[in-house]
Design a protein around this motif. Structure first.
Motif, short mmCIF file in Angstrom:
data_model
loop_
_atom_site.label_atom_id
_atom_site.label_comp_id
_atom_site.label_asym_id
_atom_site.label_seq_id
_atom_site.Cartn_x
_atom_site.Cartn_y
_atom_site.Cartn_z
N VAL A 84 0.86 -1.13 -0.11
CA VAL A 84 0.01 0.03 -0.26
C VAL A 84 0.79 1.23 0.02
N VAL A 85 0.63 2.26 -1.00
CA VAL A 85 1.42 3.35 -1.01
C VAL A 85 0.45 4.72 -0.39
N VAL A 86 1.41 5.31 0.53
CA VAL A 86 0.66 6.39 1.33
C VAL A 86 1.61 7.59 0.98
N ASN A 87 1.04 8.73 0.67
CA ASN A 87 1.65 10.02 0.62
C ASN A 87 2.21 10.40 1.87
N ALA A 88 3.62 10.76 2.04
CA ALA A 88 4.61 10.83 3.07
C ALA A 88 4.37 12.31 3.63
N SER A 89 3.68 13.15 2.72
CA SER A 89 3.47 14.56 3.14
C SER A 89 2.22 14.63 3.54
N THR A 90 0.97 14.28 2.95
CA THR A 90 -0.30 14.74 3.28
C THR A 90 -1.14 13.43 3.87
N GLY A 91 -0.48 12.21 4.09
CA GLY A 91 -1.20 11.02 4.49
C GLY A 91 -2.24 10.50 3.79
N ALA A 92 -2.33 11.06 2.45
CA ALA A 92 -3.38 10.33 1.65
C ALA A 92 -3.24 9.00 0.96
N PHE A 93 -4.06 8.34 0.96
CA PHE A 93 -4.04 6.82 0.22
C PHE A 93 -3.59 7.06 -1.14
N MET A 94 -2.72 6.29 -1.73
CA MET A 94 -2.24 6.72 -3.32
C MET A 94 -2.64 5.70 -4.11
N ARG A 95 -2.31 4.29 -3.56
CA ARG A 95 -2.71 3.19 -4.67
C ARG A 95 -2.54 1.86 -3.56
N VAL A 96 -2.65 0.64 -4.25
CA VAL A 96 -2.31 -0.41 -4.06
C VAL A 96 -1.52 -1.03 -4.97
N ASP A 97 0.03 -1.31 -4.79
CA ASP A 97 0.63 -1.93 -5.67
C ASP A 97 0.81 -3.52 -6.17
#
Length: 204
Positions: free
Chosen positions: A190-203
Motif C-alpha cells: 500500500v502506497v501512502v503520501n508521506a506529506s499528506t497521509g493520503a492513500f495513493m494506491r495498492v501496488d
C-alpha cells in the motif's frame, strides 16, 4: 600471654564459622529492545550523516523485521537509511538499531561503506526532509484500511515493512507499507503520501 593467644584464636574461628558464604554474582539482565517509528529513527541517522557530509540528503529509508519486531504497530527495532552527497558524488548507508536480536546491526547508529553516487540516477533521487510530515505509524493506519487489516486478521504473524522514497515522476514522497517478510514476497503493498497521509494506491 598463651591464654590471650588462645582467646584470639577462638574468636577468629567463631567469626569464620558465622560468616555467610559469598553469593554468586548476578547475571546481567538483557537490555529491553527499543522500537521507533521511521521518522524518529531517520532523524537520528540524519544527524549522523551530516557528520559525514554537510550536504547529505536521504534517498531511501526502510525498516527491517526482527524476531522481536514484526512492524505491526508502525515501529521497528531496526531501520536502514541511504544518504547521498550530491556535491561529493558519494553515497553512504546508516543503520539504527535498538535490539540485540540475531541478524540485527549493533545497537545505536552504525555507518556503512561509502559508495559512488550519480545525481542523474532516477531510482536514487534525494529528497528534502521537509516533505516528511507523516510518520510510519500513520501510514500503517491508512494501509490497514486498504487491505492490511483484513490480511493481518487472516495471517497475524505477517511482518510489515516500511519503505520511504521519492517518486521523481510525480515529485512526491511516498511510504510503501509492505505486508510480508521482504519486498520481494509481499502479500500486499500500500502506497501512502508521506506529506499528506493520503492513500495513493495498492501496488500489485
Amino acid at each position: 600471654m598463651h591464654k590471650l593467644s588462645m582467646a584470639l584464636l577462638a574468636i577468629s574461628l567463631l567469626s569464620g564459622c558465622s560468616s555467610q558464604p559469598s553469593k554468586p554474582a548476578e547475571k546481567p539482565q538483557p537490555r529491553p529492545a527499543e522500537f521507533e517509528t521511521g521518522r524518529t529513527a531517520f532523524q537520528k541517522m540524519y544527524i549522523a550523516a551530516h557528520g559525514w557530509a554537510r550536504d547529505a540528503q536521504p534517498f531511501s529509508v526502510e525498516s527491517q523485521p526482527t524476531s522481536d519486531s514484526k512492524g505491526q504497530d508502525g515501529k521497528s527495532a531496526v531501520w536502514h537509511a541511504l544518504f547521498a552527497s550530491p556535491t561529493g558524488h558519494g553515497a553512504k548507508p546508516y543503520d539504527w538499531s535498538g535490539t540485540d536480536a540475531e541478524g540485527a546491526p549493533a545497537r545505536g547508529i552504525t555507518p556503512g561503506t561509502e559508495d559512488t553516487y550519480s545525481p542523474t540516477n532516477s531510482s536514487t533521487q534525494v529528497f528534502d526532509i521537509v516533505y516528511l510530515k507523516v510518520d510510519s505509524d500513520k501510514a500503517l493506519e491508512v494501509a490497514q484500511k486498504h487491505g492490511g487489516e483484513k490480511l493481518l486478521t487472516k495471517n497475524p504473524n505477517t511482518p510489515v515493512i516500511y519503505k520511504l522514497d521519492w517518486n521523481h515522476n510525480t515529485s512526491e514522497l511516498m511510504w510503501h507499507v509492505i505486508y510480508g517478510s521482504s519486498p520481494e514476497d509481499a502479500k500486499l503493498r500500500v502506497v501512502v503520501n508521506a506529506s499528506t497521509g493520503a492513500f495513493m494506491r495498492v501496488d500489485k
